[in-house]
Write an enzyme that holds these catalytic residues in place. Structure first.
Site: not given
Ligand code: PAF
Length: 290
Positions: A30, A36-37, A153, A157, A188, A190
Site C-alpha cells: 500500500m 521491510g518492503h 509480520k 494476513q 517495521m 508504515s
Molecule cells: O500488507 C499490506 O500492505 C496489504 O494488506 C496488502 C497485502 C498490500 C493488500 O492491500
C-alpha cells in the site's frame, strides 16, 4: 523501472515477459515503503526474472473496531518517494480505485475466507480480511504472477492469503518473508510513524513482551491464560492498550492445546500505543530461539 496505471498495459507487459519464458513475481503494497518492503522486493528478485510492485491503498480493507473506515483518509501516501526506492523492480503498478472497484465498494464481488478472518485482528477490524483477500485476488488476476511475497509480520494476513490461494486454485506460489525489525526489535511498519517520539521509545516493549512469552513457552508454560495475563500486565505498564495476546497454532491460528509442541505455536499480539495500532508475532523455530 516503469510505472503502469492501466491493467491493459500491465497485461501487455507481463505477456511479453511470459513469451520470453520469464517468471514474474508480485510484491503487493500500500506504498509508504520502508526497509521491510524493500526486503520483499529483494526476495522477489531472487525468486523470479521480473518483479512487479503494486502500490494501492485499498479502501476495502480499512476497518476499525466499529466497522468504519479506520485510517484510510490519513494513511500516508508517498508515491514519488516510493517509486524512487524501487530501482530493483521492473514495474510499479498503481491502479486507480475506480479501475479496481468499478462497481463501487459495496457492490463488488468479495473473497471471504471463513474461520480465520473473524478471529484475532478480524474480531477487532470487521471486514478487514475480506478486503485484503479481495484486493490480493484481484491483483493476482491483474498481474498473473508466478510467485507473490508477503511479510510475516502480518501473520494472519499471510495465512488468509495462503488459504484462499489453495481453496480457489490460484496458480501462485506464496512466499512469506521474515519480519524486518528496527535495532531495538520494533517490527517495521508504515504505522510506526503515528508514534510520538516518546511512544517510539517504548514501542519495542511489544516485541520484548512476545520474547518473554516465548521464553515462558520454552520453559514449559502451556496455559495460554497465564501467558496472556502476564503479557497484558507488561504492556499496560508501558502505556499500551492491548487488544489481544494469544498463543495459537501456527498452521491455522486455532487455539493451542496443552499437547501442542512449542514449535507448532505462534504468539500473536495487537496493541495500541497512542494512535498507532501495532501488531507483531513470534514463534519458536525448530532449532532454538529467534
Ligand atoms: O500488507 C499490506 O500492505 C496489504 O494488506 C496488502 C497485502 C498490500 C493488500 O492491500
Amino acid at each position: 523501472m516503469k510505472i503502469i496505471h492501466s491493467v491493459a498495459e500491465l497485461r501487455r507487459q507481463v505477456m511479453s515477459w511470459r513469451a520470453a519464458g520469464e517468471r514474474v513475481a508480485l510484491v503487493p503494497t500500500m506504498g509508504n515503503l520502508h526497509v521491510g518492503h524493500l526486503q520483499l522486493v529483494e526476495a522477489a528478485c531472487c525468486n523470479a526474472d521480473r518483479v512487479v510492485v503494486s502500490i494501492f491503498v485499498n479502501p476495502m480493507q480499512f476497518s476499525d473496531a466499529s466497522g468504519n473506515g479506520g485510517d484510510f483518509e490519513h494513511y500516508p501516501r508517498t508515491f514519488d518517494a516510493d517509486c524512487a526506492k524501487l530501482a530493483a523492480a521492473d514495474v510499479v503498478f498503481s491502479p486507480t480505485v475506480d479501475a479496481v472497484y468499478p462497481n463501487g465498494l459495496d457492490a463488488e464481488t468479495r473473497v471471504e475466507v471463513p474461520g480465520i478472518s473473524d478471529i484475532l485482528c478480524g474480531e477487532y477490524r470487521p471486514g478487514h480480511f475480506v478486503g485484503v483477500a479481495t484486493i490480493v485476488a484481484k491483483l493476482f488476476n491483474m498481474v498473473q504472477p508466478d510467485v507473490a511475497l508477503f511479510g510475516e509480520k502480518d501473520f494472519q494476513q499471510l495465512l488468509v492469503i495462503r488459504r484462499f490461494v489453495a481453496d480457489l486454485c490460484f496458480p501462485v506460489k506464496i512466499i512469506g518473508v521474515p519480519t524486518h525489525r528496527e535495532a531495538d526489535g520494533l517490527a517495521m511498519s508504515s504505522r510506526n510513524q503515528y508514534l510520538s517520539r516518546d511512544e517510539r521509545r517504548h514501542a519495542s516493549i511489544l516485541y520484548q513482551t512476545l520474547q518473554s512469552a516465548q521464553q515462558q513457552l520454552i520453559a514449559g508454560e502451556r496455559d495460554p491464560a497465564v501467558i496472556r495475563s502476564r503479557a497484558f500486565v507488561q504492556l499496560e505498564a508501558a502505556g499500551f492498550r492491548p487488544e489481544y495476546v494469544e498463543v495459537r497454532r501456527k498452521q491455522d491460528l486455532r487455539i493451542a492445546k496443552e499437547s501442542d509442541a512449542a514449535e507448532e505455536l505462534v504468539i500473536i499480539a495487537a496493541a495500541w500505543l497512542g494512535r498507532a495500532r501495532l501488531i507483531d508475532n513470534i514463534s519458536i523455530p525448530l532449532r532454538g530461539i529467534d
